[in-house]
Structure formats: structure tokens, C-alpha cells
Design a protein around this motif. Sequence first.
Motif, PDB file in Angstrom:
ATOM      1  N   GLN A   1       0.833  -1.205   0.000  1.00 22.42           N
ATOM      2  CA  GLN A   1       0.000   0.000   0.000  1.00 22.42           C
ATOM      3  C   GLN A   1       0.870   1.258   0.000  1.00 22.42           C
ATOM      4  O   GLN A   1       0.580   2.225  -0.704  1.00 22.42           O
ATOM      5  CB  GLN A   1      -0.917  -0.007   1.231  1.00 22.42           C
ATOM      6  N   LEU A   2       1.940   1.240   0.787  1.00 20.65           N
ATOM      7  CA  LEU A   2       2.825   2.413   0.831  1.00 20.65           C
ATOM      8  C   LEU A   2       3.484   2.649  -0.526  1.00 20.65           C
ATOM      9  O   LEU A   2       3.559   3.774  -1.007  1.00 20.65           O
ATOM     10  CB  LEU A   2       3.903   2.207   1.906  1.00 20.65           C
ATOM     11  N   LEU A   3       3.932   1.570  -1.156  1.00 23.18           N
ATOM     12  CA  LEU A   3       4.573   1.715  -2.469  1.00 23.18           C
ATOM     13  C   LEU A   3       3.577   2.250  -3.499  1.00 23.18           C
ATOM     14  O   LEU A   3       3.904   3.107  -4.316  1.00 23.18           O
ATOM     15  CB  LEU A   3       5.136   0.370  -2.937  1.00 23.18           C
ATOM     16  N   LEU A   4       2.334   1.745  -3.432  1.00 30.64           N
ATOM     17  CA  LEU A   4       1.322   2.172  -4.410  1.00 30.64           C
ATOM     18  C   LEU A   4       0.934   3.628  -4.225  1.00 30.64           C
ATOM     19  O   LEU A   4       0.556   4.308  -5.186  1.00 30.64           O
ATOM     20  CB  LEU A   4       0.067   1.301  -4.268  1.00 30.64           C
ATOM     21  N   SER A   5       1.003   4.110  -2.981  1.00 31.02           N
ATOM     22  CA  SER A   5       0.571   5.488  -2.766  1.00 31.02           C
ATOM     23  C   SER A   5       1.705   6.475  -2.994  1.00 31.02           C
ATOM     24  O   SER A   5       1.497   7.680  -3.029  1.00 31.02           O
ATOM     25  CB  SER A   5      -0.002   5.646  -1.359  1.00 31.02           C
ATOM     26  N   SER A   6       2.941   5.982  -3.135  1.00 32.76           N
ATOM     27  CA  SER A   6       4.033   6.926  -3.371  1.00 32.76           C
ATOM     28  C   SER A   6       4.370   6.934  -4.854  1.00 32.76           C
ATOM     29  O   SER A   6       4.810   5.937  -5.412  1.00 32.76           O
ATOM     30  CB  SER A   6       5.231   6.568  -2.500  1.00 32.76           C
ATOM     31  N   GLY A   7       4.118   8.079  -5.470  1.00 35.76           N
ATOM     32  CA  GLY A   7       4.364   8.182  -6.914  1.00 35.76           C
ATOM     33  C   GLY A   7       3.126   7.853  -7.723  1.00 35.76           C
ATOM     34  O   GLY A   7       2.023   7.729  -7.184  1.00 35.76           O
ATOM     35  N   ASN A   8       3.367   7.689  -8.995  1.00 31.51           N
ATOM     36  CA  ASN A   8       2.253   7.560  -9.940  1.00 31.51           C
ATOM     37  C   ASN A   8       1.989   6.096 -10.288  1.00 31.51           C
ATOM     38  O   ASN A   8       2.574   5.564 -11.207  1.00 31.51           O
ATOM     39  CB  ASN A   8       2.615   8.366 -11.197  1.00 31.51           C
ATOM     40  N   HIS A   9       1.092   5.470  -9.537  1.00 31.36           N
ATOM     41  CA  HIS A   9       0.737   4.081  -9.853  1.00 31.36           C
ATOM     42  C   HIS A   9      -0.748   4.060 -10.204  1.00 31.36           C
ATOM     43  O   HIS A   9      -1.585   3.550  -9.456  1.00 31.36           O
ATOM     44  CB  HIS A   9       1.095   3.161  -8.688  1.00 31.36           C
ATOM     45  N   ASN A  10      -1.058   4.659 -11.332  1.00 32.76           N
ATOM     46  CA  ASN A  10      -2.456   4.878 -11.690  1.00 32.76           C
ATOM     47  C   ASN A  10      -3.065   3.714 -12.471  1.00 32.76           C
ATOM     48  O   ASN A  10      -3.943   3.900 -13.292  1.00 32.76           O
ATOM     49  CB  ASN A  10      -2.621   6.187 -12.477  1.00 32.76           C
ATOM     50  N   CYS A  11      -2.600   2.529 -12.195  1.00 30.23           N
ATOM     51  CA  CYS A  11      -3.233   1.380 -12.844  1.00 30.23           C
ATOM     52  C   CYS A  11      -4.499   1.020 -12.073  1.00 30.23           C
ATOM     53  O   CYS A  11      -4.848   1.662 -11.095  1.00 30.23           O
ATOM     54  CB  CYS A  11      -2.269   0.215 -12.913  1.00 30.23           C
ATOM     55  N   ALA A  12      -5.180  -0.011 -12.514  1.00 33.14           N
ATOM     56  CA  ALA A  12      -6.488  -0.315 -11.939  1.00 33.14           C
ATOM     57  C   ALA A  12      -6.424  -0.523 -10.435  1.00 33.14           C
ATOM     58  O   ALA A  12      -7.362  -0.164  -9.714  1.00 33.14           O
ATOM     59  CB  ALA A  12      -7.052  -1.558 -12.610  1.00 33.14           C
TER      60      ALA A  12
ATOM     61  N   LYS B   1      -6.333  12.752 -15.249  1.00 31.24           N
ATOM     62  CA  LYS B   1      -5.042  12.693 -14.533  1.00 31.24           C
ATOM     63  C   LYS B   1      -4.084  11.724 -15.230  1.00 31.24           C
ATOM     64  O   LYS B   1      -2.901  12.020 -15.390  1.00 31.24           O
ATOM     65  CB  LYS B   1      -5.272  12.265 -13.083  1.00 31.24           C
ATOM     66  N   VAL B   2      -4.639  10.601 -15.669  1.00 34.15           N
ATOM     67  CA  VAL B   2      -3.802   9.631 -16.395  1.00 34.15           C
ATOM     68  C   VAL B   2      -3.192  10.292 -17.613  1.00 34.15           C
ATOM     69  O   VAL B   2      -1.998  10.171 -17.905  1.00 34.15           O
ATOM     70  CB  VAL B   2      -4.648   8.407 -16.812  1.00 34.15           C
ATOM     71  N   GLN B   3      -4.034  11.064 -18.318  1.00 31.93           N
ATOM     72  CA  GLN B   3      -3.566  11.747 -19.533  1.00 31.93           C
ATOM     73  C   GLN B   3      -2.463  12.753 -19.201  1.00 31.93           C
ATOM     74  O   GLN B   3      -1.454  12.855 -19.887  1.00 31.93           O
ATOM     75  CB  GLN B   3      -4.740  12.479 -20.176  1.00 31.93           C
ATOM     76  N   LYS B   4      -2.659  13.463 -18.091  1.00 34.81           N
ATOM     77  CA  LYS B   4      -1.663  14.467 -17.695  1.00 34.81           C
ATOM     78  C   LYS B   4      -0.355  13.783 -17.285  1.00 34.81           C
ATOM     79  O   LYS B   4       0.726  14.181 -17.708  1.00 34.81           O
ATOM     80  CB  LYS B   4      -2.219  15.279 -16.529  1.00 34.81           C
TER      81      LYS B   4
END
Length: 377
Positions: A91-102, A117-120
Motif C-alpha cells: 500500500q505504501l509503495l502504491l501510494s508513493s508516486g504515480n501508480h495509476n493502474c487499476a 489525470k492519467v492523460q496528464k
Amino acid sequence: MGTQNLIVINGNEFSFEPGETILEVARKNDIDIPTLCHLKGTTPTGSCRVCVVEVEGARSLVASCATPVSNNMVVHTESPPIIQARKVIIQLLLSSGNHNCAIRGSDGQDWTQFQLKVQKDDDSSELCPVWGDCRLQDLAYRYQVSGEKFLATETETPMETVNPFILRDFSRCINCGRCVQACNEIQVNNAINFGYRGSSTKIIAAGDRPLKDSDCVFCGECVQVCPVGALVEKDVRYQVRPWETEQIRTTCSYCGVGCQLYLHIKDNQVIKITGVEDVPPNYGNLCVKGRFGFHFISSTERLTTPLIKENGSFRDATWEEALDLVANRLNKIKDEHGPDSIGVLTSARITNEENYIANKFARGILKTNNIDHCARL
Ligand code: SF4
Ligand code: SF4
Ligand code: SF4
Ligand code: FES
């Protein structure tokens, strides 16, 4: 359990070799322990902690990739405290940085906003380029967590797109260090390392310059070992999803080392190349030519017919015509000047069998021993 070199994992007894880690003994016996930073054949860094296990008598969970086994050790690999610890780490890894997958989830989030946001973030309307081929995403599904539990932190460093073959997306880097291990300990290029400290930590090359201005030789080893979408082949990004390609194993044709590689094929075109792990002679490693030098395969400038030079310019010819011409010329030279006036040079880019035929042709047909090979130069 008085015998030497025995360990108990999840209630079963296994033997081990001195110096082996818990992870190595577990994997040798088909016990699955998840990892992110561990890179086989390099010094364990123990940085991600995803591989934690319980060792009876130890004060806290230990990183199995960095803990040597000792006699009579009793280990548990999937107990409730371990699962809880792994969930929090993921959870910590997913919330740090851009992990915008499903697996980032969209609870309470407007879908249109999410897509914008994904587009940006990616300059693309699609989700992360390695969606479906990401070890962090795999673990999120395995442990059923998303990145919404903790406040998301964003990465300031922009994507590095100036390199010829590799795109670096710092917003997806989890600082696992596998790329550093691969570059420094496997390829021994020492082009990249950790830079800065604390939350500013990032992978840097040559005092924080682009790879192209560093000692990087673009072997792409770092890309192959990156478990997430932080390092991707520049040409491949958003061109293909892993399930759309067929992988065909073959031998690199650039030099005599004979590295084993997979061609990733889509619509009859080679899209990318990766090394075949755990197989000699290269054990997954490739050089820049083997990994990135494949665009010639589909080049429209490739010759599709023999050419004969006449009056200073080339014209198309049939194979029969070209071979007749070469045979007649060789015979004429041999008749007029003797067989030793002819020499044959072969190549490391052809197969052993083809080199053998060239040798037979020189000695048996042309009757000369003047035959050599570019690999001796
Ligand atoms: S491409 Fe090769 S040399 Fe360059 S940083 Fe990656 S591993 Fe190092
Ligand atoms: S670039 Fe990839 S391999 Fe390197 S530290 Fe970041 S996530 Fe790990
Ligand atoms: S990948 Fe590089 S070293 Fe390996 S066979 Fe191809 S050209 Fe040779
Ligand atoms: S895999 Fe062991 S600490 Fe990362």
C-alpha cells in the motif's frame, strides 16, 4: 532435529548449503515468497521488505532474501502478521508516486477526473505502459490492496525522454535498486546509483544527468530487471500490451557469443527483445545491439533481390543470374591466376553450419586454404 544443515519452513524440514538465504532454500523447494528488490546473482539489499518472513525466536520479521539460514531455524512464510506487513508495504509503495493502474482504485473518485489525470501524468489516455506486466501490480492483486489507504505523494522529477532507447519515469520508481544492482554487479558498467537522501532519493547517472550523458552503454539490463514501469523501452511505450505479443526464442545473430533471446512479436513485427533468463551463455543479459538493434528486420530499405553492378550502378537480378555471374568470375580468376589468388572471409553473423559450408566451399571447390573469419580480427 539434531542433524546438521536442516531448516523447517512452514512445518516441513529441508536441507540447505551453508551461506544460502532463507529465500534461496524456499525457492529451491518450490515455496513461494514474493520479492521486489531481490535480484538473483547480486548482493541482497533487503530494501523493499516484501519478502519478510517469521523466524521463531527472532524479535521482528526478517527479510528472507538477506537472511542466511542457520541450523534448526524454524520459518513461517505466510502467517497473518507476515501478510499484514506485506499489505502495508505494498500500500505504501502504491501510494508513493504515480501508480495509476487499476489497483490504484477509483472509489469516490470521478472517473473522468481520473482519466484526465492519467492523460496528464503519461501524456497518453491509456493506463500505465506496463499495466499487466508489473510485479507491484501482481502483488497488489495477490494481497488485495490498493494505493488509496495512504495519502498519495507525487514525484517532482519529470520523465526523462531524451535517451535514444530508454525512457525513465521517476514517478513510477519504487527505489528497489534492482537497476543499480544489474548495472553495477551484472553488467559492471557502474553507470547508475542511488542519489540524494530520504524522500528525495532517486536513481541518478553521472551526478544526475540523463543516461545519454553518462557512462551508460544502453545495454538495457536495467529495463529488463525493473519490476514496475519506471524504465521502459522508448519505442515500445504504449505500442503494445504484454498479452498482445507472441514470444519466440532465438539466438542473437550479431556476434559469435550466441546470446539467447526472446523476440516479442505483434502483427508479424518484432516489437521488443528480452534475454532468456537462466540459460547460457548470457543468462538473460544482452548488449545494446542484441536488445535494441532489431528495426532493420522490418526496414523497407532491406534488399529483397540480388543486385548486379553494371556501368557503375546496380540493377535488380535473379538469384540464378547472380550466382552464375559469381561462379563464372571465380572460375575465371582461378583459371588465370590459380586458386590461391582467391580468399574467403566468413562472418560471426552467420551460423556454425554456414561457416562450415563456407570452409568446405573454399577448400573443396575453390581448392584454396585462404579462408578466415572476422572474429579473429
Ligand atoms: S542501460 Fe545498461 S549501462 Fe545503461 S544504466 Fe541500464 S544497465 Fe546501466
Ligand atoms: S528504476 Fe525500476 S529497478 Fe530501478 S530502482 Fe526504480 S523501480 Fe527499481
Ligand atoms: S546480445 Fe550482444 S553479445 Fe550477445 S550475441 Fe548479440 S551482439 Fe553478441
Ligand atoms: S525482496 Fe527481500 S527485501 Fe526486497
